[in-house]
Write a protein that holds these residues in place. Structure first.
Motif, PDB file in Angstrom:
ATOM      1  N   ILE A 165      59.443  58.784  20.819  1.00  0.00           N
ATOM      2  CA  ILE A 165      58.441  57.941  21.579  1.00  0.00           C
ATOM      3  C   ILE A 165      56.986  58.602  21.863  1.00  0.00           C
ATOM      4  O   ILE A 165      57.032  59.692  22.169  1.00  0.00           O
ATOM      5  N   ARG A 166      56.106  57.808  22.030  1.00  0.00           N
ATOM      6  CA  ARG A 166      54.736  58.352  22.410  1.00  0.00           C
ATOM      7  C   ARG A 166      54.582  58.752  23.348  1.00  0.00           C
ATOM      8  O   ARG A 166      55.223  58.686  24.294  1.00  0.00           O
ATOM      9  N   GLN A 167      53.534  59.674  23.668  1.00  0.00           N
ATOM     10  CA  GLN A 167      53.463  60.557  24.812  1.00  0.00           C
ATOM     11  C   GLN A 167      53.086  59.342  26.107  1.00  0.00           C
ATOM     12  O   GLN A 167      53.686  59.388  27.188  1.00  0.00           O
ATOM     13  N   GLU A 168      52.346  58.341  25.787  1.00  0.00           N
ATOM     14  CA  GLU A 168      51.953  57.271  26.854  1.00  0.00           C
ATOM     15  C   GLU A 168      53.373  56.628  27.391  1.00  0.00           C
ATOM     16  O   GLU A 168      53.248  56.372  28.593  1.00  0.00           O
ATOM     17  N   VAL A 169      54.135  56.515  26.289  1.00  0.00           N
ATOM     18  CA  VAL A 169      55.414  55.649  26.704  1.00  0.00           C
ATOM     19  C   VAL A 169      56.217  56.553  27.691  1.00  0.00           C
ATOM     20  O   VAL A 169      56.612  56.353  28.711  1.00  0.00           O
ATOM     21  N   ALA A 170      56.507  57.742  27.239  1.00  0.00           N
ATOM     22  CA  ALA A 170      57.150  58.740  27.974  1.00  0.00           C
ATOM     23  C   ALA A 170      56.434  59.068  29.240  1.00  0.00           C
ATOM     24  O   ALA A 170      57.169  59.095  30.466  1.00  0.00           O
ATOM     25  N   ARG A 171      55.285  59.050  29.551  1.00  0.00           N
ATOM     26  CA  ARG A 171      54.481  58.967  30.763  1.00  0.00           C
ATOM     27  C   ARG A 171      54.809  58.139  31.619  1.00  0.00           C
ATOM     28  O   ARG A 171      55.091  57.942  32.777  1.00  0.00           O
ATOM     29  N   ALA A 172      54.817  56.488  30.904  1.00  0.00           N
ATOM     30  CA  ALA A 172      55.170  55.472  31.903  1.00  0.00           C
ATOM     31  C   ALA A 172      56.515  55.619  32.392  1.00  0.00           C
ATOM     32  O   ALA A 172      56.927  55.058  33.468  1.00  0.00           O
ATOM     33  N   ILE A 173      57.525  55.903  31.545  1.00  0.00           N
ATOM     34  CA  ILE A 173      59.017  55.929  31.721  1.00  0.00           C
ATOM     35  C   ILE A 173      59.194  57.000  32.808  1.00  0.00           C
ATOM     36  O   ILE A 173      59.923  56.818  33.724  1.00  0.00           O
ATOM     37  N   LEU A 174      58.845  58.069  32.416  1.00  0.00           N
ATOM     38  CA  LEU A 174      59.215  59.437  33.160  1.00  0.00           C
ATOM     39  C   LEU A 174      58.392  59.786  34.527  1.00  0.00           C
ATOM     40  O   LEU A 174      59.040  60.376  35.458  1.00  0.00           O
ATOM     41  N   LYS A 175      57.327  59.086  34.578  1.00  0.00           N
ATOM     42  CA  LYS A 175      56.501  59.246  35.900  1.00  0.00           C
ATOM     43  C   LYS A 175      56.292  60.728  36.126  1.00  0.00           C
ATOM     44  O   LYS A 175      55.741  61.461  35.474  1.00  0.00           O
ATOM     45  N   SER A 176      56.770  61.072  37.461  1.00  0.00           N
ATOM     46  CA  SER A 176      56.628  62.303  37.848  1.00  0.00           C
ATOM     47  C   SER A 176      57.357  63.484  36.980  1.00  0.00           C
ATOM     48  O   SER A 176      56.906  64.739  37.067  1.00  0.00           O
ATOM     49  N   LYS A 177      58.346  63.172  36.342  1.00  0.00           N
ATOM     50  CA  LYS A 177      58.922  64.275  35.436  1.00  0.00           C
ATOM     51  C   LYS A 177      58.341  64.527  33.977  1.00  0.00           C
ATOM     52  O   LYS A 177      58.544  65.617  33.533  1.00  0.00           O
ATOM     53  N   TYR A 178      57.207  63.724  33.559  1.00  0.00           N
ATOM     54  CA  TYR A 178      56.633  63.872  32.586  1.00  0.00           C
ATOM     55  C   TYR A 178      55.732  65.085  32.595  1.00  0.00           C
ATOM     56  O   TYR A 178      55.122  65.329  33.615  1.00  0.00           O
ATOM     57  N   ARG A 179      55.810  65.694  31.307  1.00  0.00           N
ATOM     58  CA  ARG A 179      54.943  67.103  31.407  1.00  0.00           C
ATOM     59  C   ARG A 179      54.133  66.961  29.952  1.00  0.00           C
ATOM     60  O   ARG A 179      54.606  66.438  28.919  1.00  0.00           O
ATOM     61  N   ALA A 180      52.675  66.935  30.145  1.00  0.00           N
ATOM     62  CA  ALA A 180      52.018  66.770  28.756  1.00  0.00           C
ATOM     63  C   ALA A 180      52.450  68.111  28.184  1.00  0.00           C
ATOM     64  O   ALA A 180      52.568  68.977  28.670  1.00  0.00           O
ATOM     65  N   PRO A 181      52.445  67.981  26.627  1.00  0.00           N
ATOM     66  CA  PRO A 181      52.756  69.049  25.543  1.00  0.00           C
ATOM     67  C   PRO A 181      51.414  70.155  25.702  1.00  0.00           C
ATOM     68  O   PRO A 181      50.203  69.719  25.999  1.00  0.00           O
ATOM     69  N   GLU A 182      51.877  71.224  25.804  1.00  0.00           N
ATOM     70  CA  GLU A 182      50.866  72.513  25.905  1.00  0.00           C
ATOM     71  C   GLU A 182      50.408  72.585  24.313  1.00  0.00           C
ATOM     72  O   GLU A 182      51.089  72.618  23.590  1.00  0.00           O
ATOM     73  N   PRO A 183      48.864  72.884  24.324  1.00  0.00           N
ATOM     74  CA  PRO A 183      48.537  73.156  23.147  1.00  0.00           C
ATOM     75  C   PRO A 183      49.057  74.332  22.352  1.00  0.00           C
ATOM     76  O   PRO A 183      49.224  75.381  23.194  1.00  0.00           O
ATOM     77  N   GLN A 184      49.205  74.359  21.198  1.00  0.00           N
ATOM     78  CA  GLN A 184      49.727  75.445  20.333  1.00  0.00           C
ATOM     79  C   GLN A 184      48.580  76.094  19.743  1.00  0.00           C
ATOM     80  O   GLN A 184      47.553  75.708  19.068  1.00  0.00           O
ATOM     81  N   ALA A 185      48.965  77.517  19.494  1.00  0.00           N
ATOM     82  CA  ALA A 185      47.933  78.447  18.758  1.00  0.00           C
ATOM     83  C   ALA A 185      47.781  78.002  17.313  1.00  0.00           C
ATOM     84  O   ALA A 185      48.913  77.606  16.760  1.00  0.00           O
ATOM     85  N   GLY A 186      46.595  77.889  16.723  1.00  0.00           N
ATOM     86  CA  GLY A 186      46.399  77.270  15.307  1.00  0.00           C
ATOM     87  C   GLY A 186      46.311  76.044  15.425  1.00  0.00           C
ATOM     88  O   GLY A 186      45.948  75.581  14.221  1.00  0.00           O
ATOM     89  N   ARG A 187      46.585  75.238  16.222  1.00  0.00           N
ATOM     90  CA  ARG A 187      46.249  73.882  16.157  1.00  0.00           C
ATOM     91  C   ARG A 187      44.675  73.383  16.981  1.00  0.00           C
ATOM     92  O   ARG A 187      44.583  73.836  18.089  1.00  0.00           O
ATOM     93  N   GLU A 188      44.170  72.370  16.233  1.00  0.00           N
ATOM     94  CA  GLU A 188      42.882  72.260  17.046  1.00  0.00           C
ATOM     95  C   GLU A 188      42.910  70.740  17.284  1.00  0.00           C
ATOM     96  O   GLU A 188      43.518  70.164  16.778  1.00  0.00           O
TER      97      GLU A 188
END
Length: 124
Positions: free
Chosen positions: A101-124
């Motif tokens: 599921i997309r991040q926006e959908v996860a944010r809408a469903i999970l509300k306060s339990k949602y955590r944005a993915p942390e940037p990974q090394a080597g990814r820009e």
């Protein structure tokens, strides 16, 4: 005297039915969770790979219904993979469903339990 016996009998029957129901629900939950842990989804251009054995469960939702002789139990699990991507699993009789599921959908469903993915090394 008869009233007390009737009352105690009703309490005992109610408590035993509750206990049997709880035991049955735990068995269904364990079976559905084991099913989730065995799920795997290969990586695609839209999302990374998913392995239920290594996934982090964010939220579980249980739904059940009983009509006459049939019992229906559904477990919905929202989980993340190692990259912080969200997936939804739903136990569904004999064919469980696992989808990204997309991040926006996860944010809408999970509300306060949602955590944005942390940037990974080597990814820009």
């Amino acid at each position: 005297m008869f009233e007390i016996f009737f009352l105690l009998s009703a309490v005992f029957i109610g408590a035993s039915q509750w206990w049997l129901h709880r035991r049955e629900m735990r068995a269904y939950h364990a079976r559905a969770l084991a099913e989730f842990r065995q799920m795997k989804l290969p990586a695609t251009p839209l999302h990374g790979a998913f392995d239920g054995g290594e996934a982090c469960i964010v939220e579980e939702k249980v739904e059940w219904a009983r009509n006459e002789a049939t019992f229906h139990y559904f477990l919905t699990v929202y989980a993340t993979n190692a990259n912080g991507e969200y997936f939804i699993f739903r136990s569904n009789y004999d064919r469980p469903i696992l989808r990204a599921i997309r991040q926006e959908v996860a944010r809408a469903i999970l509300k306060s339990k949602y955590r944005a993915p942390e940037p990974q090394a080597g990814r820009e």
